[in-house]
Motif scaffolding. Structure first.
Motif, short mmCIF file in Angstrom:
data_model
loop_
_atom_site.label_atom_id
_atom_site.label_comp_id
_atom_site.label_asym_id
_atom_site.label_seq_id
_atom_site.Cartn_x
_atom_site.Cartn_y
_atom_site.Cartn_z
N LEU A 261 -0.86 -57.49 -95.80
CA LEU A 261 -0.44 -57.41 -97.20
C LEU A 261 0.40 -56.15 -97.37
CD1 LEU A 261 -3.88 -58.15 -98.93
CD2 LEU A 261 -1.92 -59.72 -98.83
N PRO A 262 1.23 -56.08 -98.40
CA PRO A 262 1.99 -54.85 -98.64
C PRO A 262 1.04 -53.66 -98.82
CG PRO A 262 2.87 -56.63 -99.96
CD PRO A 262 1.59 -57.15 -99.36
N HIS A 263 1.28 -52.61 -98.07
CA HIS A 263 0.50 -51.37 -98.14
C HIS A 263 -0.95 -51.54 -97.70
CE1 HIS A 263 4.03 -49.85 -100.15
NE2 HIS A 263 3.88 -50.70 -101.15
N VAL A 264 -1.21 -52.60 -96.95
CA VAL A 264 -2.50 -52.78 -96.28
C VAL A 264 -2.21 -52.91 -94.79
CG1 VAL A 264 -4.53 -54.25 -95.96
CG2 VAL A 264 -3.57 -53.93 -98.25
N HIS A 265 -2.78 -51.98 -94.01
CA HIS A 265 -2.44 -51.92 -92.58
C HIS A 265 -3.71 -52.06 -91.75
CE1 HIS A 265 1.48 -50.42 -93.89
NE2 HIS A 265 0.83 -49.55 -94.65
N VAL A 266 -3.59 -52.78 -90.64
CA VAL A 266 -4.70 -52.99 -89.73
C VAL A 266 -4.33 -52.45 -88.35
CG1 VAL A 266 -6.23 -54.67 -88.62
CG2 VAL A 266 -5.47 -55.04 -90.98
N ALA A 267 -5.20 -51.58 -87.82
CA ALA A 267 -5.03 -51.06 -86.46
C ALA A 267 -6.14 -51.67 -85.62
CB ALA A 267 -5.12 -49.54 -86.46
N PRO A 268 -5.84 -52.70 -84.80
CA PRO A 268 -6.90 -53.44 -84.10
C PRO A 268 -7.59 -52.66 -82.99
CG PRO A 268 -4.72 -54.22 -83.45
CD PRO A 268 -4.51 -53.28 -84.59
N SER A 269 -6.97 -51.58 -82.52
CA SER A 269 -7.56 -50.82 -81.41
C SER A 269 -7.67 -49.35 -81.76
CB SER A 269 -6.70 -51.00 -80.15
OG SER A 269 -6.56 -52.35 -79.82
N LEU A 270 -8.14 -49.06 -82.95
CA LEU A 270 -8.21 -47.68 -83.42
C LEU A 270 -9.21 -46.87 -82.60
CD1 LEU A 270 -7.10 -45.80 -85.68
CD2 LEU A 270 -9.14 -46.38 -86.99
N LEU A 271 -10.41 -47.42 -82.42
CA LEU A 271 -11.45 -46.77 -81.60
C LEU A 271 -11.89 -47.75 -80.52
CD1 LEU A 271 -13.76 -45.15 -84.35
CD2 LEU A 271 -11.86 -44.08 -83.11
N THR A 272 -12.35 -47.20 -79.40
CA THR A 272 -12.87 -48.05 -78.34
C THR A 272 -14.30 -48.49 -78.69
OG1 THR A 272 -13.85 -46.22 -77.09
CG2 THR A 272 -11.52 -46.75 -76.66
N LYS A 273 -14.77 -49.54 -78.02
CA LYS A 273 -16.12 -50.00 -78.29
C LYS A 273 -17.16 -48.94 -77.96
CE LYS A 273 -19.10 -54.03 -77.93
NZ LYS A 273 -19.23 -55.44 -77.48
N PRO A 274 -17.05 -48.20 -76.83
CA PRO A 274 -18.02 -47.11 -76.57
C PRO A 274 -18.00 -46.04 -77.66
CG PRO A 274 -16.89 -47.71 -74.55
CD PRO A 274 -16.18 -48.44 -75.66
N GLN A 275 -16.82 -45.72 -78.19
CA GLN A 275 -16.75 -44.74 -79.27
C GLN A 275 -17.49 -45.24 -80.51
OE1 GLN A 275 -12.44 -44.34 -79.44
NE2 GLN A 275 -12.52 -42.32 -78.47
N CYS A 276 -17.32 -46.52 -80.82
CA CYS A 276 -18.01 -47.11 -81.97
C CYS A 276 -19.52 -47.11 -81.77
CB CYS A 276 -17.51 -48.53 -82.20
SG CYS A 276 -15.79 -48.66 -82.72
N THR A 277 -19.94 -47.51 -80.58
CA THR A 277 -21.38 -47.54 -80.28
C THR A 277 -21.99 -46.16 -80.39
OG1 THR A 277 -21.07 -49.44 -78.80
CG2 THR A 277 -23.09 -48.15 -78.52
N ASP A 278 -21.25 -45.15 -79.94
CA ASP A 278 -21.73 -43.77 -80.02
C ASP A 278 -21.96 -43.35 -81.47
OD1 ASP A 278 -22.37 -41.18 -78.95
OD2 ASP A 278 -20.37 -40.50 -79.57
N LEU A 279 -21.03 -43.70 -82.36
CA LEU A 279 -21.18 -43.35 -83.78
C LEU A 279 -22.39 -44.04 -84.41
CD1 LEU A 279 -17.44 -43.49 -84.97
CD2 LEU A 279 -18.87 -41.45 -84.76
N VAL A 280 -22.57 -45.32 -84.10
CA VAL A 280 -23.71 -46.05 -84.66
C VAL A 280 -25.02 -45.47 -84.14
CG1 VAL A 280 -24.89 -48.28 -84.75
CG2 VAL A 280 -22.39 -48.17 -85.01
N ASP A 281 -25.09 -45.18 -82.84
CA ASP A 281 -26.31 -44.61 -82.26
C ASP A 281 -26.64 -43.26 -82.89
OD1 ASP A 281 -26.58 -46.80 -80.63
OD2 ASP A 281 -25.80 -45.83 -78.83
N LEU A 282 -25.62 -42.43 -83.09
CA LEU A 282 -25.84 -41.13 -83.71
C LEU A 282 -26.33 -41.28 -85.15
CD1 LEU A 282 -22.69 -39.21 -82.40
CD2 LEU A 282 -25.07 -38.68 -81.84
N ALA A 283 -25.77 -42.25 -85.87
CA ALA A 283 -26.18 -42.48 -87.25
C ALA A 283 -27.62 -42.96 -87.33
CB ALA A 283 -25.25 -43.50 -87.90
N ILE A 284 -27.98 -43.89 -86.47
CA ILE A 284 -29.35 -44.41 -86.48
C ILE A 284 -30.34 -43.30 -86.11
CG2 ILE A 284 -30.94 -45.99 -85.31
CD1 ILE A 284 -28.63 -47.99 -85.15
N HIS A 285 -29.97 -42.49 -85.14
CA HIS A 285 -30.84 -41.36 -84.76
C HIS A 285 -31.02 -40.41 -85.94
CE1 HIS A 285 -32.66 -38.22 -82.32
NE2 HIS A 285 -31.79 -37.36 -82.84
N HIS A 286 -29.94 -40.18 -86.69
CA HIS A 286 -30.03 -39.28 -87.85
C HIS A 286 -30.96 -39.87 -88.90
CE1 HIS A 286 -28.73 -36.47 -90.99
NE2 HIS A 286 -28.70 -37.52 -91.78
#
Length: 388
Positions: A199-224
Motif C-alpha cells: 500500500l502507499p506508505h506501507v512497507h514490508v521488509a521480509p528478511s528484517l531479522l533472522t529466525k535465531p534473532q527472533c527466537t532470542d528476543l522471544v526467549d528473553l521476553a519470556i524469561h523476563h
C-alpha cells in the motif's frame, strides 16, 4: 501540602510532599559558608541563567543564609531538595561544569524538580548512579528541551525512582542517531534487505531479522516475564496490549533491541520514509503477545498510534491468523517470522485475531523530529497523505 501528579505520557510516581520543609530553625545558617554544596548551588545558578529566573529570592544575597534561597530545602546543613520548576531555567544540563555541581549535591539530594523550563542537552547518567546519588528518589525533568538517548543505567537502577518524569522532551530510552554517531559505514542504507510496498506508505521488509534473532528476543521476553510477575496488560490506556516495556527490562533484552535499532531498524525506516537518521527517535518499544488461548488477548481493535511512524516485527511462526489490517484499504499484511511492517502511525489499523497458537511481535512507536526545513515539509506532506 502540594501534590505532584505526572503529566500525560510521563512515568507516573506516587504523590509526594514538596512543601518547603526547612527545619525548625528557619534562620539556620550553614556551618561552613564556603562549603562544596554552596559552591555547587552558585554554579547551578550561574549555569542555568540565574539572573533571569522567575523566582530567585535571596539567591547569592547572603552566603550564611542560603537556607532562605528560593526553592532549596535543607536537611541539617545539607541540600535535600531543589524545586526550580517553571522558573525560566536556561542552559545545557550535560555541561561538565553543571554535572560536577550536581554531583556535589549528590550525597544528600533526595528530590530534584526542574520541569517546565528551557533546559537543553541530554540527561546526565550520573543521576542514575546510586553511589553518587544514594537518596535521590524523585527526578522530574519533564517539559524541557532535552534531547538524546537515556543512558541504560536509568533502566537498570536497583531501586526504581518513586517519581521519574522525562515527558515533553526529545529523550528516548533507546538508541538514537545524532550528528556524531551518524556513521553511514555502520548504518548501511541497504540495511534490512529488500522491501515491498503493498500500500502507499506501507512497507514490508521480509528478511528484517533472522529466525535465531527472533527466537532470542522471544526467549528473553519470556524469561523476563517469568522473573518479574508476568506480562503487563495496562500500559496503553485506550488500546491495551499484553506486553512488556523494553525500556524497563534493561540488561540483555534492552541491549539486543538497541543493537537491532542501530544496525537495521532505524536505518531502514529512514531510507523508506526519506528522513535523516538523526530525525528519528523511538518513543515506545514493546514486545507483545497475542494468544488463541481462552481468556487471553487474541487481537487488537482498530486504532491509530500516537506516533508519526510505527513498525511491527513478527517474531515467531507456528500460529494461525494474526497480522496488521489497514482499515481504510481493507488490506491485511501478515508477514512471516522475521519480517517487519513499517507505516505511518496515524493510519487506522487493527491487530487481526490469532485463532491458533501464540503470536509474538516487537512493536515500536517512532517520533520524527525534523532537523531541516525540507524535513518539516516532508513530514507534513506524509501525515496529510496518510491521515485516516
Amino acid at each position: 501540602m502540594e501534590e505532584r501528579q505526572s503529566g500525560e505520557g510521563g512515568n507516573i510516581g506516587k504523590a509526594v510532599d514538596v512543601t518547603n520543609e526547612v527545619s525548625s530553625t528557619k534562620k539556620r545558617k550553614l556551618s561552613v559558608s564556603r562549603s562544596p554544596q554552596m559552591d555547587a548551588l552558585k554554579t547551578i545558578y550561574a549555569s542555568l541563567g540565574g539572573p533571569e529566573w522567575t523566582r530567585q529570592d535571596n539567591w547569592l544575597f547572603n552566603d550564611h543564609e542560603c537556607c532562605e534561597w528560593q526553592g532549596i530545602t535543607f536537611k541539617g546543613d545539607n541540600v535535600k531538595m531543589l524545586e526550580l520548576s517553571q522558573n525560566n531555567l536556561r542552559g545545557c544540563l550535560d555541561d561538565p561544569i553543571l554535572v560536577d555541581a550536581f554531583a556535589k549535591l549528590g550525597p544528600t539530594l533526595e528530590q530534584l524538580w526542574i520541569s517546565e523550563n528551557a533546559i537543553t542537552g541530554n540527561l546526565p547518567a550520573i543521576f542514575a548512579d546510586e553511589l553518587l546519588f544514594p537518596h535521590l528518589s524523585i527526578l522530574d525533568v519533564g517539559s524541557n528541551q532535552l534531547r538524546g538517548s537515556l543512558h541504560p543505567a536509568f533502566a537498570k537502577r536497583a531501586t526504581p525512582f518513586a517519581w521519574f518524569d522525562t515527558s515533553g522532551n526529545q529523550l528516548t530510552s533507546y538508541y538514537r542517531y545524532n550528528s556524531s554517531n551518524n556513521d553511514h559505514g555502520e548504518a548501511s542504507v541497504g540495511g534490512g534487505g529488500p522491501t515491498s510496498s503493498p500500500l502507499p506508505h506501507v512497507h514490508v521488509a521480509p528478511s528484517l531479522l533472522t529466525k535465531p534473532q527472533c527466537t532470542d528476543l522471544v526467549d528473553l521476553a519470556i524469561h523476563h516475564t517469568e522473573a518479574n510477575g508476568g506480562w503487563t496488560m495496562d500500559r496503553h490506556k485506550a488500546y491495551k496490549t499484553t506486553d512488556i516495556d523494553i525500556a524497563i527490562c534493561g540488561d540483555k533484552l534492552l541491549d539486543t533491541c538497541n543493537d537491532h535499532l542501530r544496525t537495521t531498524i532505524l536505518p531502514l525506516m529512514a531510507r523508506l520514509f526519506e528522513f535523516s537518521l538523526v530525525d528519528l527517535a523511538i518513543e515506545d518499544l514493546f514486545l507483545a503477545r497475542y494468544s488463541a488461548v481462552k481468556g487471553q488477548q487474541s487481537m487488537l481493535s482498530k486504532h491509530t498510534d500516537d506516533s508519526e511512524l510505527s513498525f511491527v516485527i513478527t517474531l515467531n511462526d507456528g500460529f494461525k491468523g494474526g497480522g496488521t489490517r489497514f482499515i481504510d484499504d481493507d488490506t491485511t499484511v501478515a508477514p512471516n517470522c522475521g519480517a517487519g511492517v513499517f507505516f505511518c502511525g496515524n493510519r487506522l489499523h487493527s491487530g487481526v485475531e490469532v485463532v491458533e497458537g501464540d503470536r509474538y511481535i516487537l512493536a515500536g512507536f517512532v517520533r520524527v523530529y525534523p532537523s531541516t526545513t525540507e524535513g518539516f515539509a516532508k513530514l507534513d506532506c506524509l501525515l496529510k497523505q496518510t491521515k485516516g
